[in-house]
Write a protein that holds these residues in place. Structure first.
Motif, mmCIF file in Angstrom:
data_model
loop_
_atom_site.group_PDB
_atom_site.id
_atom_site.type_symbol
_atom_site.label_atom_id
_atom_site.label_comp_id
_atom_site.label_asym_id
_atom_site.label_seq_id
_atom_site.Cartn_x
_atom_site.Cartn_y
_atom_site.Cartn_z
ATOM 1 N N ASP A 359 -14.465 11.445 -18.458
ATOM 2 C CA ASP A 359 -15.470 11.040 -17.472
ATOM 3 C C ASP A 359 -14.885 10.699 -16.107
ATOM 4 O O ASP A 359 -15.638 10.466 -15.166
ATOM 5 C CB ASP A 359 -16.224 9.800 -17.982
ATOM 6 N N PHE A 360 -13.559 10.643 -15.966
ATOM 7 C CA PHE A 360 -12.962 10.144 -14.725
ATOM 8 C C PHE A 360 -12.843 11.222 -13.656
ATOM 9 O O PHE A 360 -13.272 11.036 -12.517
ATOM 10 C CB PHE A 360 -11.580 9.545 -14.986
ATOM 11 N N ALA A 361 -12.197 12.343 -13.989
ATOM 12 C CA ALA A 361 -11.994 13.408 -13.003
ATOM 13 C C ALA A 361 -13.301 13.891 -12.374
ATOM 14 O O ALA A 361 -13.319 14.208 -11.177
ATOM 15 C CB ALA A 361 -11.232 14.581 -13.628
ATOM 16 N N PRO A 362 -14.409 13.972 -13.121
ATOM 17 C CA PRO A 362 -15.670 14.373 -12.478
ATOM 18 C C PRO A 362 -16.092 13.447 -11.349
ATOM 19 O O PRO A 362 -16.702 13.895 -10.373
ATOM 20 C CB PRO A 362 -16.682 14.337 -13.629
ATOM 21 N N THR A 363 -15.766 12.158 -11.461
ATOM 22 C CA THR A 363 -16.137 11.237 -10.386
ATOM 23 C C THR A 363 -15.269 11.474 -9.147
ATOM 24 O O THR A 363 -15.731 11.266 -8.023
ATOM 25 C CB THR A 363 -16.022 9.768 -10.838
ATOM 26 N N LEU A 364 -14.020 11.896 -9.348
ATOM 27 C CA LEU A 364 -13.175 12.256 -8.209
ATOM 28 C C LEU A 364 -13.752 13.471 -7.492
ATOM 29 O O LEU A 364 -13.815 13.519 -6.259
ATOM 30 C CB LEU A 364 -11.750 12.554 -8.672
ATOM 31 N N PHE A 365 -14.164 14.465 -8.274
ATOM 32 C CA PHE A 365 -14.754 15.672 -7.683
ATOM 33 C C PHE A 365 -16.044 15.325 -6.939
ATOM 34 O O PHE A 365 -16.249 15.749 -5.794
ATOM 35 C CB PHE A 365 -15.037 16.700 -8.774
ATOM 36 N N ALA A 366 -16.908 14.555 -7.597
ATOM 37 C CA ALA A 366 -18.171 14.179 -6.957
ATOM 38 C C ALA A 366 -17.904 13.371 -5.690
ATOM 39 O O ALA A 366 -18.592 13.547 -4.672
ATOM 40 C CB ALA A 366 -19.036 13.368 -7.925
ATOM 41 N N GLY A 367 -16.902 12.494 -5.723
ATOM 42 C CA GLY A 367 -16.565 11.712 -4.536
ATOM 43 C C GLY A 367 -16.074 12.573 -3.394
ATOM 44 O O GLY A 367 -16.386 12.316 -2.224
ATOM 45 N N CYS A 368 -15.300 13.595 -3.715
ATOM 46 C CA CYS A 368 -14.828 14.522 -2.689
ATOM 47 C C CYS A 368 -15.997 15.214 -1.994
ATOM 48 O O CYS A 368 -16.042 15.304 -0.762
ATOM 49 C CB CYS A 368 -13.888 15.549 -3.339
ATOM 50 N N ILE A 369 -16.952 15.682 -2.788
ATOM 51 C CA ILE A 369 -18.127 16.352 -2.221
ATOM 52 C C ILE A 369 -19.005 15.349 -1.468
ATOM 53 O O ILE A 369 -19.581 15.659 -0.416
ATOM 54 C CB ILE A 369 -18.940 17.052 -3.326
ATOM 55 N N GLY A 383 -22.928 12.041 16.555
ATOM 56 C CA GLY A 383 -22.233 12.790 17.598
ATOM 57 C C GLY A 383 -20.738 12.544 17.636
ATOM 58 O O GLY A 383 -20.016 13.166 18.424
ATOM 59 N N ASP A 384 -20.235 11.619 16.782
ATOM 60 C CA ASP A 384 -18.795 11.348 16.723
ATOM 61 C C ASP A 384 -18.079 12.445 15.937
ATOM 62 O O ASP A 384 -18.641 13.050 15.026
ATOM 63 C CB ASP A 384 -18.521 10.001 16.049
ATOM 64 N N THR A 385 -16.835 12.676 16.289
ATOM 65 C CA THR A 385 -16.013 13.625 15.549
ATOM 66 C C THR A 385 -15.225 12.871 14.485
ATOM 67 O O THR A 385 -14.503 11.921 14.786
ATOM 68 C CB THR A 385 -15.036 14.354 16.486
ATOM 69 N N LEU A 386 -15.389 13.296 13.236
ATOM 70 C CA LEU A 386 -14.688 12.666 12.121
ATOM 71 C C LEU A 386 -13.706 13.653 11.493
ATOM 72 O O LEU A 386 -13.953 14.860 11.488
ATOM 73 C CB LEU A 386 -15.678 12.227 11.032
ATOM 74 N N PRO A 387 -12.601 13.152 10.925
ATOM 75 C CA PRO A 387 -11.731 13.999 10.103
ATOM 76 C C PRO A 387 -12.390 14.188 8.735
ATOM 77 O O PRO A 387 -12.165 13.403 7.801
ATOM 78 C CB PRO A 387 -10.435 13.191 10.013
ATOM 79 N N ILE A 388 -13.237 15.213 8.628
ATOM 80 C CA ILE A 388 -14.095 15.346 7.450
ATOM 81 C C ILE A 388 -13.284 15.468 6.166
ATOM 82 O O ILE A 388 -13.632 14.888 5.133
ATOM 83 C CB ILE A 388 -15.042 16.548 7.625
ATOM 84 N N GLY A 389 -12.178 16.213 6.213
ATOM 85 C CA GLY A 389 -11.341 16.329 5.027
ATOM 86 C C GLY A 389 -10.818 14.990 4.555
ATOM 87 O O GLY A 389 -10.774 14.697 3.351
ATOM 88 N N THR A 390 -10.449 14.145 5.502
ATOM 89 C CA THR A 390 -9.962 12.810 5.156
ATOM 90 C C THR A 390 -11.069 11.966 4.551
ATOM 91 O O THR A 390 -10.840 11.215 3.587
ATOM 92 C CB THR A 390 -9.390 12.112 6.404
ATOM 93 N N PHE A 391 -12.285 12.085 5.062
ATOM 94 C CA PHE A 391 -13.398 11.328 4.493
ATOM 95 C C PHE A 391 -13.763 11.856 3.104
ATOM 96 O O PHE A 391 -14.211 11.089 2.242
ATOM 97 C CB PHE A 391 -14.602 11.356 5.437
ATOM 98 N N ALA A 392 -13.578 13.148 2.871
ATOM 99 C CA ALA A 392 -13.753 13.678 1.519
ATOM 100 C C ALA A 392 -12.740 13.046 0.577
ATOM 101 O O ALA A 392 -13.047 12.724 -0.581
ATOM 102 C CB ALA A 392 -13.607 15.198 1.525
#
Length: 460
Positions: A359-369, A383-392
Motif C-alpha cells: 500500500d505504500f508505493a501507490p501513495t508515492l505515485f499518487a503524491g507525485c501526480i 501567475g507565479d512560476t513554480l518548479p513543477i517537478g520539484t513540487f511533484a
C-alpha cells in the motif's frame, strides 16, 4: 505424536539448551541480538534485491509493447490473468492468505503470534512478482516486509529464542524489507516504530537500525550504490514558495482523505464477494481498464515518477488511449486529475481482490501526480512560476504521510530513495501539514482506523 517425534523434539530442545548456555557464557544478549539482526537484515536485503529484479523481469515482458500509436486493448487482460494466477498460487499451492501483508503482520504482532509460517519467507515474493509484474497497480513493500518478518521469525525459532527476542527479530526483518525495497534504512526504522509500533527499548531500536543498515548495504552492494529514483531538480524551493508549499500540504491532505475513503470502501466491497474467482476477475478487470486509460498506472510506477520529477510531464499519458487528444498543459492537468481519481481504485483492486502487493508505493505515485496537478493549477491561478517537478517530488511525501498516517517514515523514504536531502525542510512541511489535514478530516467524518489498521481489523 509418536515416541520417535517426542524423542526428536527432546533432542532438539536439549541441543538448543546447550547452545544457549554456551552462548550466554561467551556472548552477551546485547551482542547476540545485534549479530542476529545483521544476519536477518542481510537475508531480507537479498530478498528485496531478488524481488525487484523478478518484478522487472516479468513486467519487461509486457511494458515494451505498450504503443503510443495503437490502442493497447491487450493490456486489459494482463492484470486479470496476473491476479487469477496469484489467487491460484495462494489458495491451491501454498494455502496462505498473503493480501495486505503489512496489515496481517500488524495483526500477528497484536495477537502475540510470533511463529510465522515458513513459506511466508518466499511466497509473498512469488505472489508479488506475479501481481506487480503483470500490471497490478501497487507496491512491493507489503510482500517484502512480510517475507522479512518471516525470515526473522523462523531464524529466531530455529535458534530457540524466547518470544521477546523473537518479536525483535520480526521487527528487524520487516524493517529490513522496507529498507531494502526503498533503499531507505531510516525509512525502514521509522516503519517499525510508526506502524508496527515495536517497543522503544534501547536494544530493539539498535537491533532494527542495524538490520535496516545491513539490508540497505546488501542490496546496494548487489545493485550498485545509486538512488531508486534519479532526481536532478531544475530549481529548488526558496522562501518565495513557502505559501505554495503550505497549500500543497493542504491539497495532499484533502486528497489523502479521498484516497483513504476509497481504499476503505473498496476493501469492504471485495471482502463481501464470497466467490474468489469472481473477486479475482472483478479486481483484474478494474485494474485492466485503468491501465487501458493510463498505462502509467502499471505496476509500481517508478519510471513514470522519475520522468515527472525531472520535468518530463508527458510520461503520464504515454500509451494512453486518450493520448491523441492530449497535447497541452490543460489536457495534462485533466489527465493528472483522472489518474489521481483512478489510482486508489486500481491499487485497492490490485491488493484486495486477491493480488499480493503493498500500500505504500501507490501513495508515492499518487503524491507525485498530486504535486504535478497542484503545480500546474497554482501557476494558472496565481501567475507565479513554480518548479513543477520539484513540487511533484514534495507531493510524494505529502500523500504518503496522509494516506498511510506515518509522516516521519514518508519524509525519510522520499529523501532516501531519491537522494533529495536538500529538500528536507519543504518535505517535512508538506508531510506534516498533509497529516494534520488528514487527521482533522478523519475526525470530522468519524473515521478511526489507519489504512493498514483497517485491513488488519478485517483480517482478524
Amino acid at each position: 505424536m509418536t515416541s520417535t517425534d517426542t524423542t526428536t523434539n527432546d533432542l532438539t530442545v536439549s541441543k538448543f539448551a546447550k547452545f544457549d548456555a554456551w552462548r550466554k557464557r561467551h556472548v552477551s544478549d546485547y551482542v547476540f541480538i545485534l549479530l542476529l539482526a545483521t544476519v536477518v537484515g542481510c537475508l531480507a536485503g537479498l530478498g528485496a534485491y531478488a524481488f525487484k529484479h523478478l518484478i522487472s523481469l516479468v513486467s519487461g515482458l509486457f511494458t515494451p509493447h505498450i504503443s503510443d500509436w495503437a490502442h493497447n486493448w491487450w493490456i486489459v487482460v494482463v492484470p486479470v490473468v496476473g491476479i487469477l494466477l496469484t489467487g491460484i498460487f495462494t489458495r491451491y499451492i501454498i494455502h496462505t492468505n498473503l493480501t495486505h501483508g503489512t496489515a496481517q503482520l500488524l495483526q500477528d504482532l497484536k495477537e502475540k503470534h510470533y511463529s510465522l509460517r515458513r513459506n511466508i519467507m518466499y511466497s509473498p515474493i512469488i505472489g508479488g512478482t506475479i501481481t506487480l509484474g503483470m500490471g497490478g497497480s501497487a507496491g512491493g513493500e507489503g510482500p517484502i516486509a512480510y517475507a522479512g518478518a518471516a525470515i526473522g521469525s523462523n531464524f529466531g525459532r530455529w535458534l530457540g529464542l524466547q518470544p521477546n527476542m523473537l518479536k525483535v527479530l520480526i521487527g528487524c526483518g520487516a524493517g529490513a524489507g522496507i529498507a531494502g525495497i526503498f533503499s531507505a534504512p531510516i525509512g525502514g526504522l521509522m516503519f517499525t516504530l510508526e506502524l508496527l509500533r515495536i517497543e522503544l527499548t534501547t536494544i530493539s531500536v539498535l537491533a532494527v537500525t542495524v538490520s535496516c543498515m545491513a539490508s540497505y548495504l546488501t542490496i546496494s552492494t548487489c545493485s550498485g550504490f545509486h538512488a531508486d529514483l534519479m532526481f536532478t531538480p531544475v530549481a529548488g524551493v526558496d522562501l518565495s514558495h513557502i505559501i505554495a508549499v503550505l497549500a500543497l500540504g493542504i491539497f495532499c491532505g484533502i486528497y489523502s482523505l479521498y484516497y483513504s475513503k476509497v481504499m476503505h470502501h473498496l476493501d469492504i466491497f471485495y471482502k463481501n464477494i464470497r466467490n474468489p474467482w469472481v473477486r479475482n476477475i472483478t479486481g483484474g478487470v478494474i485494474v485492466g481498464c485503468s491501465l487501458l486509460l493510463f498505462p502509467a498506472l502499471y505496476s509500481t510506477g517508478y519510471p513514470v515518477m522519475e520522468h515527472v520529477i525531472n520535468g518530463d510531464y508527458t510520461a503520464i499519458v504515454h500509451g494512453s488511449i486518450l493520448a491523441p487528444i492530449m497535447d497541452g498543459s490543460w489536457t495534462l492537468m485533466a489527465a493528472a486529475m483522472c489518474i489521481l481519481l483512478l489510482k486508489c481504485w486500481a491499487c485497492a483492486s490490485s491488493n484486495s481482490s486477491g493480488g499480493v502487493a503493498g500500500d505504500f508505493a501507490p501513495t508515492l505515485f499518487a503524491g507525485c501526480i498530486a504535486g504535478l496537478l497542484f503545480g500546474f493549477a497554482w501557476q494558472y491561478l496565481s501567475g507565479d512560476t513554480l518548479p513543477i517537478g520539484t513540487f511533484a517530488y514534495l507531493g510524494m511525501a505529502g500523500v504518503m504521510a496522509g494516506a498511510i498516517q506515518a509522516p516521519i517514515m514518508a519524509i525519510f523514504i522520499t529523501m532516501e530513495m531519491s537522494g533529495g536531502y536538500e529538500f528536507a525542510l519543504p518535505l517535512t512541511v508538506t508531510a506534516i501539514i498533509s497529516y494534520i489535514v488528514l487527521r482533522c478530516g478523519m475526525q470530522g467524518l468519524g473515521l478511526t482506523h489507519r489504512l493498514i489498521e483497517h485491513h488488519a481489523f478485517h483480517h482478524s
